[in-house]
Design a protein around this motif. Structure first.
Motif, PDB file in Angstrom:
ATOM      1  N   ARG A 179       1.710  -5.042  -5.400  1.00 21.83           N
ATOM      2  CA  ARG A 179       3.014  -5.103  -6.057  1.00 21.83           C
ATOM      3  C   ARG A 179       4.019  -5.891  -5.222  1.00 21.83           C
ATOM      4  O   ARG A 179       4.026  -5.830  -3.987  1.00 21.83           O
ATOM      5  CB  ARG A 179       3.562  -3.705  -6.353  1.00 21.83           C
ATOM      6  N   SER A 180       4.822  -6.675  -5.887  1.00 20.29           N
ATOM      7  CA  SER A 180       5.869  -7.497  -5.273  1.00 20.29           C
ATOM      8  C   SER A 180       5.319  -8.648  -4.447  1.00 20.29           C
ATOM      9  O   SER A 180       6.081  -9.370  -3.796  1.00 20.29           O
ATOM     10  CB  SER A 180       6.823  -6.651  -4.406  1.00 20.29           C
ATOM     11  N   HIS A 181       4.005  -8.827  -4.440  1.00 22.64           N
ATOM     12  CA  HIS A 181       3.375  -9.928  -3.731  1.00 22.64           C
ATOM     13  C   HIS A 181       2.672 -10.848  -4.740  1.00 22.64           C
ATOM     14  O   HIS A 181       2.249 -10.404  -5.812  1.00 22.64           O
ATOM     15  CB  HIS A 181       2.337  -9.420  -2.736  1.00 22.64           C
ATOM     16  N   GLY A 182       2.503 -12.112  -4.347  1.00 26.04           N
ATOM     17  CA  GLY A 182       1.729 -13.046  -5.160  1.00 26.04           C
ATOM     18  C   GLY A 182       2.216 -13.120  -6.591  1.00 26.04           C
ATOM     19  O   GLY A 182       3.417 -13.262  -6.864  1.00 26.04           O
TER      20      GLY A 182
ATOM     21  N   ASP B 106       1.114   5.458  -0.270  1.00 28.37           N
ATOM     22  CA  ASP B 106       0.539   6.271  -1.344  1.00 28.37           C
ATOM     23  C   ASP B 106       0.661   5.560  -2.689  1.00 28.37           C
ATOM     24  O   ASP B 106      -0.268   5.606  -3.510  1.00 28.37           O
ATOM     25  CB  ASP B 106       1.239   7.633  -1.414  1.00 28.37           C
ATOM     26  N   GLN B 107       1.799   4.900  -2.911  1.00 29.39           N
ATOM     27  CA  GLN B 107       1.983   4.149  -4.153  1.00 29.39           C
ATOM     28  C   GLN B 107       0.955   3.028  -4.255  1.00 29.39           C
ATOM     29  O   GLN B 107       0.389   2.774  -5.325  1.00 29.39           O
ATOM     30  CB  GLN B 107       3.388   3.549  -4.212  1.00 29.39           C
ATOM     31  N   LEU B 108       0.666   2.378  -3.141  1.00 24.21           N
ATOM     32  CA  LEU B 108      -0.302   1.285  -3.149  1.00 24.21           C
ATOM     33  C   LEU B 108      -1.698   1.801  -3.463  1.00 24.21           C
ATOM     34  O   LEU B 108      -2.483   1.115  -4.135  1.00 24.21           O
ATOM     35  CB  LEU B 108      -0.286   0.555  -1.808  1.00 24.21           C
ATOM     36  N   GLY B 109      -2.015   3.006  -3.008  1.00 22.84           N
ATOM     37  CA  GLY B 109      -3.299   3.603  -3.351  1.00 22.84           C
ATOM     38  C   GLY B 109      -3.427   3.856  -4.842  1.00 22.84           C
ATOM     39  O   GLY B 109      -4.485   3.613  -5.440  1.00 22.84           O
ATOM     40  N   ARG B 110      -2.335   4.302  -5.450  1.00 24.81           N
ATOM     41  CA  ARG B 110      -2.354   4.513  -6.905  1.00 24.81           C
ATOM     42  C   ARG B 110      -2.438   3.182  -7.637  1.00 24.81           C
ATOM     43  O   ARG B 110      -3.072   3.088  -8.692  1.00 24.81           O
ATOM     44  CB  ARG B 110      -1.118   5.301  -7.340  1.00 24.81           C
ATOM     45  N   ASP B 111      -1.805   2.146  -7.067  1.00 24.18           N
ATOM     46  CA  ASP B 111      -1.908   0.813  -7.664  1.00 24.18           C
ATOM     47  C   ASP B 111      -3.358   0.332  -7.659  1.00 24.18           C
ATOM     48  O   ASP B 111      -3.846  -0.230  -8.652  1.00 24.18           O
ATOM     49  CB  ASP B 111      -1.045  -0.182  -6.882  1.00 24.18           C
TER      50      ASP B 111
ATOM     51  N   GLY C 244      -3.991  -3.740   3.106  1.00 28.05           N
ATOM     52  CA  GLY C 244      -5.041  -3.488   2.119  1.00 28.05           C
ATOM     53  C   GLY C 244      -5.985  -2.397   2.557  1.00 28.05           C
ATOM     54  O   GLY C 244      -6.463  -1.598   1.738  1.00 28.05           O
ATOM     55  N   GLY C 245      -6.292  -2.326   3.864  1.00 23.88           N
ATOM     56  CA  GLY C 245      -7.110  -1.234   4.374  1.00 23.88           C
ATOM     57  C   GLY C 245      -6.397   0.097   4.249  1.00 23.88           C
ATOM     58  O   GLY C 245      -7.005   1.121   3.909  1.00 23.88           O
ATOM     59  N   MET C 246      -5.101   0.098   4.517  1.00 22.55           N
ATOM     60  CA  MET C 246      -4.305   1.317   4.358  1.00 22.55           C
ATOM     61  C   MET C 246      -4.285   1.749   2.894  1.00 22.55           C
ATOM     62  O   MET C 246      -4.307   2.951   2.586  1.00 22.55           O
ATOM     63  CB  MET C 246      -2.882   1.072   4.869  1.00 22.55           C
ATOM     64  N   THR C 247      -4.240   0.765   2.000  1.00 28.02           N
ATOM     65  CA  THR C 247      -4.270   1.048   0.562  1.00 28.02           C
ATOM     66  C   THR C 247      -5.557   1.771   0.181  1.00 28.02           C
ATOM     67  O   THR C 247      -5.549   2.730  -0.609  1.00 28.02           O
ATOM     68  CB  THR C 247      -4.135  -0.268  -0.221  1.00 28.02           C
ATOM     69  N   ILE C 248      -6.684   1.326   0.747  1.00 26.95           N
ATOM     70  CA  ILE C 248      -7.970   1.983   0.481  1.00 26.95           C
ATOM     71  C   ILE C 248      -7.955   3.414   1.000  1.00 26.95           C
ATOM     72  O   ILE C 248      -8.468   4.337   0.340  1.00 26.95           O
ATOM     73  CB  ILE C 248      -9.114   1.173   1.115  1.00 26.95           C
ATOM     74  N   MET C 249      -7.373   3.628   2.174  1.00 23.74           N
ATOM     75  CA  MET C 249      -7.271   4.985   2.714  1.00 23.74           C
ATOM     76  C   MET C 249      -6.428   5.874   1.804  1.00 23.74           C
ATOM     77  O   MET C 249      -6.753   7.047   1.576  1.00 23.74           O
ATOM     78  CB  MET C 249      -6.666   4.943   4.118  1.00 23.74           C
TER      79      MET C 249
ATOM     80  N   PRO D  84       9.386  -0.150   6.206  1.00 21.20           N
ATOM     81  CA  PRO D  84       9.417   1.269   6.604  1.00 21.20           C
ATOM     82  C   PRO D  84       8.138   2.029   6.279  1.00 21.20           C
ATOM     83  O   PRO D  84       7.823   3.030   6.932  1.00 21.20           O
ATOM     84  CB  PRO D  84      10.612   1.833   5.811  1.00 21.20           C
ATOM     85  N   ALA D  85       7.386   1.570   5.290  1.00 23.54           N
ATOM     86  CA  ALA D  85       6.167   2.285   4.895  1.00 23.54           C
ATOM     87  C   ALA D  85       5.143   2.324   6.020  1.00 23.54           C
ATOM     88  O   ALA D  85       4.346   3.269   6.110  1.00 23.54           O
ATOM     89  CB  ALA D  85       5.557   1.627   3.652  1.00 23.54           C
ATOM     90  N   PHE D  86       5.167   1.329   6.904  1.00 19.04           N
ATOM     91  CA  PHE D  86       4.145   1.265   7.942  1.00 19.04           C
ATOM     92  C   PHE D  86       4.393   2.259   9.069  1.00 19.04           C
ATOM     93  O   PHE D  86       3.451   2.822   9.628  1.00 19.04           O
ATOM     94  CB  PHE D  86       4.038  -0.163   8.474  1.00 19.04           C
TER      95      PHE D  86
END
Length: 402
Positions: free
Chosen positions: A156-159, A176-181, A203-208, A318-320
């Motif tokens: 989201r918000s990229h590319g 967490d939002q990225l995981g749902r995405d 992207g790895g964090m998104t998978i987690m 801030p998410a990181f």
């Protein structure tokens, strides 16, 4: 040559500093980050004029094929209504042409890596990192193209994905939002069949986060996972290769800096264009670990990062510091897992990959020498080979004779 004096370098720095002050930020802390890159830029500016550098960038943009691969487009809808753009590369049907008779080049390399033309029905889903896009997987996409089904998506918000709708309404973005995405993309692009999940950095964090929220998906459908240059948490402790005083200053002011810059996006974007050389130096320092990076690849990385608006940069940062998904890692126990990082990564240091491996002792841990954060662009064959081995291990692309 015009504009090649040391005075010009100082004038550019002064203009940039004034811009930071107008944005209400601490120029000293930003200067600590930029010092190394600025020194390199100063040397370059003494020998190469601005016009020449601009022509070189345009020539690299025109000649480099990086980011030119396209697939079948699609859109998934996140739980807040945000449209997420993805592309699918399907496997190619048997054309009847023997790979043994194929000319040397990409075809012969594919034969060595994968052995046959009809891989099993697995979908490999690639998730990119912060301030990047799906095209950051260019080399791996080229190697796998037509041999295994792949999905490449823009966070989201990229590319080409839509700006996060929840964020437009003031909701902070989180991992967490990225995981749902990612779940929404899987539901749309690969609703059934085994999956291989590949993620770089964010992207790895998104998978987690996906595993944390949907452990049953990991258990029932995921055949293998690859974590590239990522972290399961404690990113607030990363020193970015800076001395202690510099790190403390940056940590203290950077959230406010980014917030101020994000609120003046138009001004900052003009400043980024005016100080392109400085930003190019910063990008190279924090993206690559070796000195002999292909200039076209380095320029490609610049384009990817430059395309991320400053307010998106500020929105995600801030998410990181809040990210902690070490508790989700056991969901991957028992699966073939590749953990790969560059030994000179200043953004997600290799020690973070080692920490993931400590929780997944059966995983393959690969630390790539002379590699920085964008290891998949800097050492593409190493990353591609390790991914190919992972796919061979699960039978997605059976090994064959050369």
């Amino acid at each position: 040559m015009s504009e090649t004096s040391a005075e010009d370098v100082m004038a550019t720095a002064a203009v940039a500093a004034a811009g930071w002050r107008r944005a209400g930020v601490a120029g000293a802390a930003i200067g600590v980050i930029a010092a190394g890159a600025a020194a390199g830029v100063a040397v370059e500016r003494l020998t190469v004029g601005r016009g020449m550098r601009k022509k070189a960038r345009l020539a690299l943009d025109a000649s480099g094929p990086y980011g030119s691969l396209r697939g079948l487009p699609g859109r998934a809808v996140a739980d807040d209504g945000t449209e997420l753009y993805y592309e699918v590369d399907e496997t190619e049907p048997d054309s009847g042409t023997s790979r043994a008779s194929a000319p040397a080049g990409s075809g012969s390399r594919r034969r060595r890596l994968f052995g046959r033309k009809d891989p099993a029905a697995v979908t490999v889903v690639f998730s990119h990192g912060y301030c990047l896009g799906q095209d950051s997987w260019h080399f791996q996409r080229a190697a796998l193209r037509g041999l295994v089904r792949t999905v490449h998506w823009d966070q989201r918000s990229h590319g080409r994905s839509e700006r996060g709708r929840a964020q437009a309404e003031g909701v902070p973005v989180g991992i967490d939002q990225l995981g749902r995405d990612l779940k929404a993309v899987i539901d749309a692009a690969a609703p059934e069949g085994p999956l291989v999940l590949v993620g770089h950095s964010m992207g790895g964090m998104t998978i987690m986060a996906l595993a944390d929220r949907y452990p049953e998906l990991i258990r029932d459908r995921v055949a293998a996972v690859a974590f590239v240059g990522t972290s399961s948490g404690k990113l607030g402790e990363v020193n970015f290769g800076l001395p202690v005083a510099g790190v403390n200053a940056v940590r203290r002011v950077l959230p406010g800096v980014l917030k101020a810059l994000g609120s003046q996006a138009e001004l900052v974007e003009r400043g980024r264009r005016a100080t392109a050389d400085l930003f190019a130096g910063l990008i190279k320092r924090y993206s690559f670990g070796s000195r002999d990076v292909d200039p076209a690849v380095a320029r490609f990385a610049e384009r990817l990062i430059e395309s991320t608006p400053i307010d998106v940069v500020a929105e995600f940062y801030p998410a990181f510091t809040e990210h902690d998904k070490s508790g989700a890692l056991p969901a991957f126990s028992g699966l073939p897992v590749l953990i790969l990082a560059g030994d000179k990564d200043l953004v997600t240091p290799s020690s973070h990959s080692e920490a993931i491996a400590d929780q997944l002792p059966d995983a393959e841990l690969v630390i790539v020498p002379d590699a920085g954060h964008l290891v998949m662009l800097e050492h593409p064959e190493t990353v591609t080979d390790r991914l190919a081995d992972l796919l061979v291990r699960i039978g997605a692309v059976p090994a064959g004779t050369r």
